[in-house]
Design an enzyme around this catalytic site. Structure first.
Site, PDB file in Angstrom:
ATOM      1  N   ARG A 171       1.927  -0.745   4.819  1.00 31.12           N
ATOM      2  CA  ARG A 171       1.170  -1.642   3.950  1.00 31.12           C
ATOM      3  C   ARG A 171       1.420  -1.236   2.498  1.00 31.12           C
ATOM      4  O   ARG A 171       1.541  -0.048   2.189  1.00 31.12           O
ATOM      5  CB  ARG A 171      -0.331  -1.572   4.256  1.00 31.12           C
ATOM      6  CG  ARG A 171      -0.744  -2.231   5.568  1.00 31.12           C
ATOM      7  CD  ARG A 171      -0.621  -3.742   5.486  1.00 31.12           C
ATOM      8  NE  ARG A 171      -1.057  -4.414   6.708  1.00 31.12           N
ATOM      9  CZ  ARG A 171      -0.246  -4.751   7.711  1.00 31.12           C
ATOM     10  NH1 ARG A 171       1.046  -4.443   7.630  1.00 31.12           N
ATOM     11  NH2 ARG A 171      -0.708  -5.388   8.763  1.00 31.12           N
ATOM     12  N   GLU A 227       1.257  -9.843  -2.135  1.00 26.15           N
ATOM     13  CA  GLU A 227       2.341 -10.580  -1.479  1.00 26.15           C
ATOM     14  C   GLU A 227       2.029 -12.070  -1.500  1.00 26.15           C
ATOM     15  O   GLU A 227       1.030 -12.470  -0.887  1.00 26.15           O
ATOM     16  CB  GLU A 227       2.518 -10.079  -0.046  1.00 26.15           C
ATOM     17  CG  GLU A 227       2.955  -8.633   0.029  1.00 26.15           C
ATOM     18  CD  GLU A 227       3.037  -8.098   1.444  1.00 26.15           C
ATOM     19  OE1 GLU A 227       3.569  -6.997   1.619  1.00 26.15           O
ATOM     20  OE2 GLU A 227       2.550  -8.775   2.387  1.00 26.15           O
ATOM     21  N   HIS A 229       8.665  -8.508   3.344  1.00 27.72           N
ATOM     22  CA  HIS A 229       7.767  -8.400   4.502  1.00 27.72           C
ATOM     23  C   HIS A 229       8.351  -9.116   5.729  1.00 27.72           C
ATOM     24  O   HIS A 229       7.713  -9.950   6.368  1.00 27.72           O
ATOM     25  CB  HIS A 229       6.383  -8.963   4.175  1.00 27.72           C
ATOM     26  CG  HIS A 229       5.299  -8.369   5.022  1.00 27.72           C
ATOM     27  ND1 HIS A 229       4.043  -8.096   4.547  1.00 27.72           N
ATOM     28  CD2 HIS A 229       5.283  -7.985   6.332  1.00 27.72           C
ATOM     29  CE1 HIS A 229       3.288  -7.582   5.506  1.00 27.72           C
ATOM     30  NE2 HIS A 229       4.023  -7.502   6.599  1.00 27.72           N
TER      31      HIS A 229
END
Length: 319
Positions: free
Chosen positions: A237, A266, A285
Site C-alpha cells: 500500500r 491513486e 497498481h
C-alpha cells in the site's frame, strides 16, 4: 435479490463475464461510481460489490436493504467493517487470488532495477548500440541477485512466496514476521525488529497490511538505518511509506532505487514528489490485474455471493 456492482470495470474491463452473477439475482453493473452516486445507485440493493468505492458508516446507514458487502479485492479498508457488523451486514473479501501475479511484479521491479532492461531497450531504440564501437556497452551498474540479502516486511501469502522466489535466486532472506521461527522454512532468517532487517538488506520489499502501526513505516528515520544504495520495493500500500521522505532520499542518493506499484493517492496528485524522481519506477497498481488473477478473483467473488445466499458465508471479514 438485487445485486449492484459499483465499480466493475476494474475487475472486468470487458474480457470476463458477469453472467454467473446475473444468474444469481437481478444484477446492475456500473463501470465506476462517484461518492455522490453511491447511495442513489445502491439504495434498494440487498448485495453490493465494491472494489474501491468507500462504505463508511453514513453510507451503510443510508442503505435500508443492505445485507452483504462484497469487496472485490483482498484489502478491505474501504469498508467500516465494525459498523457493518453492528448492523448485521456481512462483509467478505477475496483472499490470495493474486499472490503469483504480485510476486511476479515484485521481481519485475527488482530485475528492471538490477539489469536496467527498460533503460537499455530505450537506448537501443535511439540507435546507440548500432553506433557502438564494440559488441556490447554498459554505463550503469549491473547487479547480480545471488548472495544479496532481501528483507521482507510481512510474511503472509505474498511475502512467503516472495521469499521462495528470492531463495531460488540464491538470495539470503530476512523477514519481519509474527510467525514463530520454528514455523519458518530454514532459509528464512527471522528479524528481531525492523531496524535489524533494514541494516542487513540490499533490497527491502513491503508486504504488510496498512494499519496504524505500519503507516509510513518507511520514513526518513528508517531510511537512515538502511544500507546506503539499497533498493526499496512496494507492492503493498502507498501509505506504508512517507513519499516525501523517500523522494528526498532518492534525490540525495541515500536510497538508490524505489520500485512501486502503489501510491498514497491513486491516481497520483500532479505534484506527487515521486513522479519526477529519476530513480523511482512507478507502475499504476497493476500487479494484481493479470487475466489469470482476475479470473480467480471473479470465480471467488461469485462463489462468495452464492455461499452468502445459501447461509454459508465464506471469506468473512471480521472487525
Amino acid at each position: 435479490m438485487k445485486i449492484v456492482i459499483l465499480d466493475g470495470k476494474f475487475v472486468n474491463p470487458g474480457d470476463l463475464s458477469w453472467d454467473e452473477l446475473r444468474e444469481i439475482g437481478d444484477t446492475i453493473i456500473y463501470d465506476t461510481t462517484s461518492a455522490e452516486d453511491v447511495v442513489k445507485r445502491a439504495y434498494d440493493a440487498d448485495i453490493v460489490i465494491t472494489n474501491k468505492v468507500v462504505f463508511d458508516a453514513a453510507t451503510i446507514d443510508s442503505l435500508p436493504n443492505l445485507k452483504y458487502i462484497g469487496v472485490s479485492a483482498t484489502g478491505y479498508n474501504i469498508v467500516d467493517v465494525r459498523h457493518a457488523a453492528e448492523k448485521g451486514i456481512i462483509v467478505t473479501n477475496i483472499p490470495a487470488y493474486s499472490t503469483e501475479s504480485v510476486v511476479q511484479m515484485v521481481f519485475a521491479h527488482i530485475l528492471n532495477i538490477t539489469n536496467r532492461v527498460g533503460y537499455y531497450a530505450d537506448e537501443n531504440r535511439s540507435g546507440r548500440w548500432s553506433k557502438n564501437d564494440g559488441f556490447c556497452y554498459w554505463d550503469t551498474p549491473l547487479i547480480e541477485l545471488d548472495s544479496k540479502t532481501i528483507g521482507i516486511v510481512g510474511l503472509g501469502n505474498i511475502g512467503k512466496r516472495t521469499a521462495e522466489v528470492a531463495h531460488a535466486f540464491g538470495m539470503r532472506v530476512v523477514a519481519l514476521t509474527s510467525k514463530e521461527t520454528s514455523a519458518l522454512p530454514p532459509y528464512i532468517n527471522k528479524a528481531d525488529d525492523i531496524d535489524y532487517l533494514l541494516s542487513q538488506s540490499d533490497i527491502v520489499t513491503l508486504h504488510c497490511p496498512l494499519t496504524e502501526e505500519t503507516k509510513e513505516i518507511i520514513n526518513s528515520n528508517s531510511i537512515n538505518k538502511m544500507k546506503k544504495g539499497a533498493i526499496l520495493i512496494n507492492t503493498g500500500r502507498g501509505g506504508l511509506i512517507n513519499e516525501h521522505d523517500v523522494a528526498e532520499a532518492l534525490k540525495k542518493e541515500i536510497l538508490a532505487w524505489y520500485g512501486t506499484d502503489v501510491l498514497t493517492d491513486e491516481p497520483p496528485l500532479e505534484d506527487s514528489p515521486l513522479l519526477t524522481c529519476k530513480n523511482a519506477f512507478i507502475t499504476p497498481h497493476i500487479a494484481w490485474a493479470t487475466l489469470e488473477a482476475r479470473k480467480r478473483l471473479m470465480n471467488i467473488l461469485v462463489d462468495n455471493v452464492r455461499k452468502f445466499i445459501s447461509d454459508k458465508p465464506q471469506n468473512i471479514v471480521k472487525p
